[in-house]
Enzyme design. Sequence first.
Site, PDB file in Angstrom:
ATOM      1  N   LYS A  83     -31.939 -30.999  59.759  1.00 27.91           N
ATOM      2  CA  LYS A  83     -31.413 -30.120  57.705  1.00 27.91           C
ATOM      3  C   LYS A  83     -32.236 -29.195  57.491  1.00 27.91           C
ATOM      4  CE  LYS A  83     -26.873 -31.501  56.609  1.00 27.91           C
ATOM      5  NZ  LYS A  83     -26.540 -32.642  55.966  1.00 27.91           N
TER       6      LYS A  83
HETATM    7  C1  E4P Z   1     -23.019 -32.832  54.638  1.00 23.02           C
HETATM    8  O1  E4P Z   1     -23.798 -32.257  55.746  1.00 23.02           O
HETATM    9  C2  E4P Z   1     -23.339 -32.126  54.381  1.00 23.02           C
HETATM   10  O2  E4P Z   1     -24.335 -32.683  52.994  1.00 23.02           O
HETATM   11  C3  E4P Z   1     -21.938 -33.561  53.058  1.00 23.02           C
HETATM   12  O3  E4P Z   1     -20.876 -32.864  53.519  1.00 23.02           O
HETATM   13  C4  E4P Z   1     -21.872 -32.942  51.724  1.00 23.02           C
HETATM   14  O4  E4P Z   1     -20.763 -33.032  51.063  1.00 23.02           O
HETATM   15  P1  E4P Z   1     -20.851 -33.071  49.381  1.00 23.02           P
HETATM   16  O5  E4P Z   1     -19.993 -31.525  48.767  1.00 23.02           O
HETATM   17  O6  E4P Z   1     -19.379 -33.797  49.082  1.00 23.02           O
HETATM   18  O7  E4P Z   1     -21.300 -34.172  48.790  1.00 23.02           O
END
Ligand code: E4P
Length: 216
Positions: A83
Amino acid sequence: MQFFLDTANIEAIKKYAAWGVVDGVTTNPSLISKEGVSLEKRIKEILEVVDGPISTEVIAADYEGMLEEARKYAKWHKNIYVKVPITQDGLRACKTLSAEGVNVNVTLIFSAGQALLAAKAGATVVSPFIGRLDDICQDGMELIAEIAQIFGNYDFKTKILVASIRHPRHVIDAARLGASIATVPPEVFDLLIKHPLTDIGLKKFLEDWEKVKDLK
Ligand code: E4P
């Protein structure tokens, strides 16, 4: 549609993987920080449980640093998706890593323009954060619709990974729009499977069965 689990909690990952509907896992630095174990240890544990894409986020903010971390993660397993955030350095890193055959998940996507750039840079998936948009009174699902239309117009291979999901309606609406992947937090999986009429119906079936179960 693929379901990923949006958590770094190994017990939750084992529990929901056992349902047989989990295709991958997404983590981020905040999720890892709740676990009290190193990133490497936890990601390697997750790789043992789920045989699918496991997203692992770089911490470095600069291009060279991102490449260094990403190449290290990618060596852990073929299922690692690295990522990177949608910044100028992140976009460059996405282009370089994708050309090397590393699967890249471009994260922190809040606009269709960002998603379009990430797709152009060869991202395997983009992660639009719909819940965080809803939180500030913008329509997260409208962003998914825009990205889906744009990717469809140009036949981009980049998949939409709907992230920051807050409730089952997000999952249903993402599926209606044809998003490839939803990354679902454990508590939303619990809500997805539950319906009060299922509970009431099952209770009644069992009560009625009690009345006749001993008849010969
Ligand atoms: C996943 O890849 C993301 O980092 C995650 O869904 C973010 O979620 P949040 O907005 O609940 O922190």
